[in-house]
Design an enzyme around this catalytic site. Sequence first.
Site, short mmCIF file in Angstrom:
data_model
loop_
_atom_site.label_atom_id
_atom_site.label_comp_id
_atom_site.label_asym_id
_atom_site.label_seq_id
_atom_site.Cartn_x
_atom_site.Cartn_y
_atom_site.Cartn_z
N PHE A 12 0.84 -1.21 0.00
CA PHE A 12 0.00 0.00 0.00
C PHE A 12 0.87 1.26 0.00
CE2 PHE A 12 -2.20 2.79 3.37
CZ PHE A 12 -2.74 3.64 2.41
N THR A 36 2.31 -9.63 1.25
CA THR A 36 1.03 -8.94 1.47
C THR A 36 0.79 -7.86 0.41
OG1 THR A 36 2.10 -7.34 2.95
CG2 THR A 36 1.10 -9.26 3.99
N GLY A 37 1.75 -7.68 -0.49
CA GLY A 37 1.58 -6.70 -1.57
C GLY A 37 1.04 -7.37 -2.83
N LYS A 91 11.34 -11.70 11.73
CA LYS A 91 12.51 -11.86 10.84
C LYS A 91 12.67 -10.66 9.91
CE LYS A 91 12.59 -16.89 10.58
NZ LYS A 91 12.12 -18.01 9.77
N GLY A 102 22.74 -3.13 5.54
CA GLY A 102 24.03 -3.52 4.97
C GLY A 102 24.14 -3.06 3.53
N TYR A 145 5.04 -7.48 16.25
CA TYR A 145 5.15 -6.30 15.36
C TYR A 145 5.82 -5.15 16.10
CZ TYR A 145 3.61 -2.54 12.20
OH TYR A 145 3.57 -1.45 11.34
N LYS A 149 9.62 -3.64 15.26
CA LYS A 149 9.83 -2.24 14.85
C LYS A 149 10.76 -1.53 15.82
CE LYS A 149 7.40 -1.99 11.07
NZ LYS A 149 7.96 -1.53 9.80
P1 NAD Z 1 1.64 -3.58 3.14
O1 NAD Z 1 1.42 -4.93 3.74
O2 NAD Z 1 0.68 -3.08 2.12
O3 NAD Z 1 3.10 -3.48 2.52
C1 NAD Z 1 4.19 -4.23 3.00
C2 NAD Z 1 4.94 -4.80 1.79
O4 NAD Z 1 6.09 -5.51 2.25
C3 NAD Z 1 4.10 -5.79 0.99
O5 NAD Z 1 4.11 -5.44 -0.37
C4 NAD Z 1 4.79 -7.12 1.24
O6 NAD Z 1 4.64 -8.03 0.17
C5 NAD Z 1 6.22 -6.69 1.48
N1 NAD Z 1 6.99 -7.68 2.24
C6 NAD Z 1 6.65 -8.26 3.43
N2 NAD Z 1 7.61 -9.12 3.81
C7 NAD Z 1 8.58 -9.07 2.86
C8 NAD Z 1 9.83 -9.72 2.69
N3 NAD Z 1 10.28 -10.62 3.59
N4 NAD Z 1 10.59 -9.45 1.60
C9 NAD Z 1 10.14 -8.55 0.67
N5 NAD Z 1 8.96 -7.91 0.77
C10 NAD Z 1 8.20 -8.16 1.86
O7 NAD Z 1 1.73 -2.55 4.37
P2 NAD Z 1 1.76 -0.95 4.38
O8 NAD Z 1 0.56 -0.49 5.11
O9 NAD Z 1 2.04 -0.43 3.03
O10 NAD Z 1 3.01 -0.70 5.33
C11 NAD Z 1 4.30 -0.42 4.78
C12 NAD Z 1 5.28 -0.11 5.92
O11 NAD Z 1 4.81 1.03 6.65
C13 NAD Z 1 5.43 -1.24 6.92
O12 NAD Z 1 6.78 -1.32 7.32
C14 NAD Z 1 4.55 -0.81 8.09
O13 NAD Z 1 5.00 -1.34 9.30
C15 NAD Z 1 4.70 0.70 8.03
N6 NAD Z 1 3.53 1.39 8.62
C16 NAD Z 1 2.34 1.47 7.97
C17 NAD Z 1 1.27 2.14 8.56
C18 NAD Z 1 -0.06 2.29 7.86
O14 NAD Z 1 -0.95 2.97 8.42
N7 NAD Z 1 -0.27 1.78 6.68
C19 NAD Z 1 1.41 2.68 9.85
C20 NAD Z 1 2.63 2.56 10.49
C21 NAD Z 1 3.70 1.92 9.87
#
Ligand code: NAD
Length: 314
Positions: A12, A36-37, A91, A102, A145, A149
Amino acid sequence: MPTCLVTGGAGFLGSHLCEELLARGNRVICIDNLETGSLVNIAHLRTPDFVHLNLDITNPYYVEEPVDCVYHFASPASPIDYLRLPLHTLKVGSYGTHHTLGLAKRHRARFLTASTSEVYGDPKEHPQRESYWGHVNPIGPRGVYDEAKRYAEALTMAYHRQQGVDTAIVRIFNTYGPRMRPHDGRAIPTFLRQALEDKPITVFGDGSQTRSFCYVDDLIRGIIALSDSGHHDPVNIGNPNEFTLLELAQTVLEITGSASEIVFEPLPTDDPQVRQPDISLAKELLGWEPTVALREGLTRTIERAGAEALMGSR
Ligand code: NAD
């Protein structure tokens, strides 16, 4: 042309970030294993300046071409996802952040990690300033989670202090907009889907717990300003306008003109009672503040995503 690498770029927030970085004249390498993307989120970005690599960042990974800036966004982010993937979430925050830091070190790139308001846990300070250390239950179901973080923040500061990496940490508060998944369990996509389907709107507890919701365009603008700033300590980016969950449900009903009723369900474990960013630092440091109010943002979300996508079965 500068090259930016975005982990989680098919998610997202990551897909909106990739879009904005391309619009600003960067080349973008998106690293995403689609856990999750979705490729749908980046289908419109298929230009010669955009490349998607399907890699799991919990394994070591390398990029040959020079990289100027790294945005580390990969991580399960909604409770439904990290409760389903607890070990993976830990992880990604640990190994995944190590590997990505890195990479930034090898390329001498600026590194920005997506942290979260969840590092404050169920806060005893309100609104939350960056100086607040938080109130997190490490062994509760959400701990995977929150602690991943918090560890990622500690690791980022260690790479900065010990290895001289040029790092930044953004603490993101609840953000919404087009490309949220209708079934990801977060309040706004859930309420919008239920309202558009004329199904009951499910509010947890009595709906008096508060959240502050930021429209995605405001957030991305803040993240890029922080990346450009050279600042190293964490910065809150979010919208300080605070609403109860009940107010949010009522606003969604008004905007969609839905006939849905509101029903109440038990509160999830360790659900924070309040959530509101203090954004004084972002204002002072970056000259940033959000401009899109909740009603406007919800209306834009419906227009840009389309009702069908918001009701989708994903
Ligand atoms: P999302 O689930 O839509 O996006 C996360 C992406 O990371 C996905 O596309 C998923 O496929 C990818 N991913 C997960 N594990 C992976 C891996 N091992 N290797 C490669 N890709 C991997 O979530 P989002 O809402 O877009 O959140 C994005 C970031 O922003 C996250 O780190 C989340 O913790 C942070 N965040 C989001 C919000 C929010 O309100 N949306 C709030 C606070 C923090």
